[in-house]
Scaffold this active site. Structure first.
Site, PDB file in Angstrom:
ATOM      1  CD  GLN A 150      -3.365  -4.478   6.389  1.00  0.00           C
ATOM      2  OE1 GLN A 150      -3.329  -3.492   5.670  1.00  0.00           O
ATOM      3  NE2 GLN A 150      -3.877  -5.628   5.991  1.00  0.00           N
ATOM      4  CE  LYS A 176      -3.760  -2.532   2.074  1.00  0.00           C
ATOM      5  NZ  LYS A 176      -4.502  -2.955   3.267  1.00  0.00           N
ATOM      6  CG  ASP A 191      -9.665  -0.504   4.297  1.00  0.00           C
ATOM      7  OD1 ASP A 191      -9.388  -0.677   3.093  1.00  0.00           O
ATOM      8  OD2 ASP A 191      -8.983  -0.958   5.232  1.00  0.00           O
TER       9      ASP A 191
END
Ligand code: NAD
Length: 296
Positions: free
Chosen positions: A97, A53, A120
């Site tokens: 994460q 990422k 997200d």
């Protein structure tokens, strides 16, 4: 033989456009779009995903900040960090994460992220928005699948879609996003009896179960579009999807490979969401400036 849908190539093409948009944002506000990534513990797979990422940020003109915490971090410390990032004007997207250690209240953490920075798409508002059509950010993996289908001009409306896998981050949002595009959708999962009786009906088959070799040619309709979301590491170290690629390729009209299919698109959609967030921020700033001018 099926046409191979090259996710790597599409991701590369999209990243060029994203870099230009990030440059325009940086010029307008004097700072690049910003993504904050929170990484807890030392899970090897999570570290690899975060590294990918951060690299994608570099390729698309996004300023990334990685905040690392030991696996003993407290719930309150994570919540306090997110509260600071919510207020930070230089941060357009916040990503935690997953997975988090079991002592952390995952729901609390996801709900703490401002819906305006939830790149997200895991905040309850954005999850609910998938049902009502009001979502601000679509979750990256299903969003990437939709982009792949669109890039190949594959019709979704009226098609029979079967999604294998019903997780909150892939299967369920995938089904909702395709339903919103007027597909007829069935969701299958580990408790589905006779999976093949569903998959054989699919015009578009999306597989996200995490089971290598789950889908064999006999389960696939001739001419179907097959999207393999699965990422599995075999004992010999190779990465493979959930679909018997060689067998199913002989029957499908289009198929995504693993690696090089959905994976690169997931990361690219995270970049897309972060840049879209920064663009929305600029529009909000313009509106507030207009309102101030009007009041003066
Ligand atoms: P998960 O474990 O949370 O969910 C798996 C789902 O598959 C569950 O609903 C389960 O019921 C179902 N399932 C399991 N075995 C099954 C079987 N035999 N038949 C039918 N359904 C079955 O996993 P997840 O997070 O949704 O991820 C699924 C897969 O996709 C994994 O391989 C993961 O690594 C991969 N993944 C890839 C990307 C990407 O960018 N390509 C992103 C996220 C996840």
């Amino acid at each position: 033989m099926a046409k191979i849908i090259d996710g790597q190539r599409l991701a590369r093409a999209l990243r060029g456009g994203l870099l230009a948009r990030a440059g325009a944002i940086a010029e307008q506000r004097g700072a690049a779009p910003g993504l904050a990534v929170i990484l807890v513990g030392d899970d090897a797979a999570s570290a690899v995903y975060v590294r990918n990422k951060i690299r994608a940020c570099e390729a698309t003109g996004i300023q990334s900040t990685c905040l690392r915490f030991p696996s003993t971090v407290s719930n309150d410390e994570l919540l306090a960090t997110i509260a600071l990032l919510n207020e930070d004007a230089g941060i357009d997207g916040i990503l935690v994460q997953l997975p988090l250690p079991p002592h952390i209240a995952l729901d609390q953490v996801l709900e703490a992220i401002s819906v305006e920075k939830d790149v997200d798409g895991f905040h309850l508002y954005n999850v609910g928005g998938l049902v009502t059509g009001n979502t601000i950010f679509s979750p990256c993996t299903p969003y990437g699948v939709v982009k792949l289908l669109e890039s190949e001009n594959i019709a979704i409306e009226g098609q029979n879609v079967v999604v294998v896998g019903a997780s909150n981050i892939v299967g369920k949002p995938m089904a909702l996003m395709l339903m919103a595009r007027d597909a007829t959708v069935a969701i299958c999962h580990a408790k589905t009896r006779d999976l093949a009786q569903f998959t054989i009906l699919a015009d578009i088959l999306v597989v996200a179960a995490g089971v290598p070799g789950l889908i064999i040619p006999q389960m696939v309709k001739t001419g179907a579009v097959v999207i393999d979301v699965g990422i599995n590491r075999l004992p010999d170290g190779r990465i493979t999807g959930d679909v018997d690629f060689d067998g199913v390729s002989a029957k499908a009209s289009c198929i995504t490979p693993v690696p090089g299919g959905v994976g690169p698109m997931t990361v690219t959609m995270l970049m897309e969401n972060t840049i879209a967030s920064a663009e929305r921020g600029l529009v909000r700033d313009d509106r507030s400036a207009e309102n101030l001018a009007f009041q003066e």
